[in-house]
Design a protein around this motif. Structure first.
Motif, PDB file in Angstrom:
ATOM      1  N   VAL B  12     -26.108 -11.486  33.771  1.00 16.81           N
ATOM      2  CA  VAL B  12     -26.231 -10.700  34.995  1.00 16.81           C
ATOM      3  C   VAL B  12     -24.997 -10.995  35.835  1.00 16.81           C
ATOM      4  O   VAL B  12     -24.651 -12.154  36.054  1.00 16.81           O
ATOM      5  CB  VAL B  12     -27.504 -11.074  35.784  1.00 16.81           C
ATOM      6  CG1 VAL B  12     -27.591 -10.238  37.051  1.00 16.81           C
ATOM      7  CG2 VAL B  12     -28.747 -10.850  34.916  1.00 16.81           C
ATOM      8  N   SER B  38     -26.384   2.002  25.355  1.00 18.05           N
ATOM      9  CA  SER B  38     -27.032   2.263  26.638  1.00 18.05           C
ATOM     10  C   SER B  38     -28.391   2.888  26.394  1.00 18.05           C
ATOM     11  O   SER B  38     -28.638   3.489  25.355  1.00 18.05           O
ATOM     12  CB  SER B  38     -26.183   3.229  27.471  1.00 18.05           C
ATOM     13  OG  SER B  38     -24.882   2.728  27.645  1.00 18.05           O
ATOM     14  N   PRO B  83     -22.387  -0.557  37.920  1.00 20.52           N
ATOM     15  CA  PRO B  83     -23.791  -0.625  37.450  1.00 20.52           C
ATOM     16  C   PRO B  83     -24.035   0.177  36.180  1.00 20.52           C
ATOM     17  O   PRO B  83     -24.854  -0.224  35.346  1.00 20.52           O
ATOM     18  CB  PRO B  83     -24.577  -0.066  38.643  1.00 20.52           C
ATOM     19  CG  PRO B  83     -23.744  -0.417  39.827  1.00 20.52           C
ATOM     20  CD  PRO B  83     -22.317  -0.257  39.362  1.00 20.52           C
ATOM     21  N   SER B  86     -24.087  -1.429  32.661  1.00 18.60           N
ATOM     22  CA  SER B  86     -25.234  -2.203  32.169  1.00 18.60           C
ATOM     23  C   SER B  86     -25.682  -1.616  30.831  1.00 18.60           C
ATOM     24  O   SER B  86     -25.933  -0.413  30.724  1.00 18.60           O
ATOM     25  CB  SER B  86     -26.387  -2.142  33.168  1.00 18.60           C
ATOM     26  OG  SER B  86     -26.022  -2.713  34.405  1.00 18.60           O
ATOM     27  N   ARG B 110     -27.058  -8.621  26.319  1.00 17.54           N
ATOM     28  CA  ARG B 110     -27.645  -7.685  27.277  1.00 17.54           C
ATOM     29  C   ARG B 110     -27.004  -7.921  28.641  1.00 17.54           C
ATOM     30  O   ARG B 110     -27.181  -8.965  29.242  1.00 17.54           O
ATOM     31  CB  ARG B 110     -29.154  -7.908  27.360  1.00 17.54           C
ATOM     32  CG  ARG B 110     -29.863  -7.109  28.445  1.00 17.54           C
ATOM     33  CD  ARG B 110     -30.025  -5.666  28.089  1.00 17.54           C
ATOM     34  NE  ARG B 110     -30.808  -5.444  26.884  1.00 17.54           N
ATOM     35  CZ  ARG B 110     -30.963  -4.252  26.312  1.00 17.54           C
ATOM     36  NH1 ARG B 110     -30.401  -3.187  26.843  1.00 17.54           N
ATOM     37  NH2 ARG B 110     -31.684  -4.129  25.221  1.00 17.54           N
ATOM     38  N   LEU B 111     -26.237  -6.945  29.096  1.00 18.05           N
ATOM     39  CA  LEU B 111     -25.498  -7.070  30.355  1.00 18.05           C
ATOM     40  C   LEU B 111     -26.151  -6.250  31.454  1.00 18.05           C
ATOM     41  O   LEU B 111     -26.455  -5.074  31.255  1.00 18.05           O
ATOM     42  CB  LEU B 111     -24.057  -6.603  30.155  1.00 18.05           C
ATOM     43  CG  LEU B 111     -23.195  -6.515  31.418  1.00 18.05           C
ATOM     44  CD1 LEU B 111     -22.948  -7.887  32.005  1.00 18.05           C
ATOM     45  CD2 LEU B 111     -21.873  -5.819  31.110  1.00 18.05           C
ATOM     46  N   THR B 112     -26.347  -6.884  32.594  1.00 23.18           N
ATOM     47  CA  THR B 112     -26.846  -6.188  33.778  1.00 23.18           C
ATOM     48  C   THR B 112     -25.836  -6.361  34.903  1.00 23.18           C
ATOM     49  O   THR B 112     -25.476  -7.496  35.248  1.00 23.18           O
ATOM     50  CB  THR B 112     -28.207  -6.744  34.236  1.00 23.18           C
ATOM     51  OG1 THR B 112     -29.152  -6.630  33.155  1.00 23.18           O
ATOM     52  CG2 THR B 112     -28.734  -5.974  35.446  1.00 23.18           C
ATOM     53  N   VAL B 113     -25.355  -5.250  35.423  1.00 22.31           N
ATOM     54  CA  VAL B 113     -24.387  -5.278  36.521  1.00 22.31           C
ATOM     55  C   VAL B 113     -25.093  -4.858  37.808  1.00 22.31           C
ATOM     56  O   VAL B 113     -25.663  -3.759  37.888  1.00 22.31           O
ATOM     57  CB  VAL B 113     -23.209  -4.330  36.233  1.00 22.31           C
ATOM     58  CG1 VAL B 113     -22.198  -4.401  37.377  1.00 22.31           C
ATOM     59  CG2 VAL B 113     -22.553  -4.683  34.910  1.00 22.31           C
TER      60      VAL B 113
END
Lengths: 116, 114
Positions: B12, B38, B83, B86, B110-113
């Motif tokens: 994150v 995505s 964002p 993500s 797993r990337l969350t921006v």
């Protein structure tokens, strides 16, 4: 343009039912390769099969079988006697510039849920 | 145990952060790839490296910067992300020149921006 379409977004079956996942592709190349990958909840994609455009023989591997038809540009995948462990997202993919470059065009994926 | 290992599994980050994703393959392959997955979209190829040389950049924004110091390691450096970046970032490897063309994938980061 190259494109892979998996029209079925989600499929739900009960264990032991047979299920077919559809894949339709578009390409102008005469030589191309088609793939199926499985993505379990853990995330990694697992290779299932690769076929080249000159080999239209159907293939069977255990409970899995694949039906390649150039006339309809389809490469469908059937699971016989489905099991809960088959629950995953399945991707069909197309590679036109040889099958070993990694430049795969993926479909949207079909989420298969097999209920006990 | 997968032959392609990705770290971290979850990340994150804020839009002003700088972070890196790491991929390592233990299969002796000479090609490595970054794919982006995505929600509701097909997997998208981002970069391809063959023998440490970048051979494909699929019009990826410069805020994603890949690095391949050797055939076994691949990094994706991230800075000033948005964002919409993500997603699940998947690394893969293959042995070029084989008839199979099989890609071996890692489990993804797993990337969350925010």
């Amino acid at each position: 343009a190259q494109k892979v379409t998996q029209a079925q977004t989600e499929i739900s079956v009960v264990e032991k039912e047979d299920v077919t996942l559809d894949c339709v592709y578009e390409t102008r190349d005469t030589t191309y390769y088609l793939f199926w990958y499985k993505q379990p909840p853990s995330g990694e994609l697992v290779f299932l099969i690769r076929r080249n455009s000159f080999d239209e023989q159907n293939e069977i591997s255990g409970r899995y079988s694949w039906n390649f038809q150039k006339s309809t540009s389809s490469f469908n995948f059937t699971i016989t006697a489905s099991q809960v462990v088959d629950s995953a997202v399945y991707f069909c993919a197309l590679s036109a510039t040889g099958g070993n470059t990694g430049k795969l065009i993926f479909g949207q994926g079909t989420t298969l849920q097999v209920k006990p | 145990e997968t032959g392609v290992t990705q770290t971290p599994r979850h990340l994150v980050m804020g839009m002003t952060n700088k972070k890196s994703l790491k991929c390592e393959q233990h299969l002796g392959h000479n090609a490595m790839y970054w794919y982006k997955q995505s929600a509701k979209k097909p997997l998208e190829l981002m970069f391809v490296y063959n023998f440490k040389e970048q051979t494909e950049n699929n019009s990826v924004p410069s805020r994603f910067s890949p690095e391949c110091p050797n055939s076994s390691h691949l990094f994706l450096h991230l800075h000033t992300l948005q964002p919409e970046d993500s997603a699940l970032y998947l690394c893969a490897s293959s042995q070029t020149g084989t008839a199979n063309g099989e890609l071996f994938f890692g489990e993804g980061s797993r990337l969350t921006v925010l």
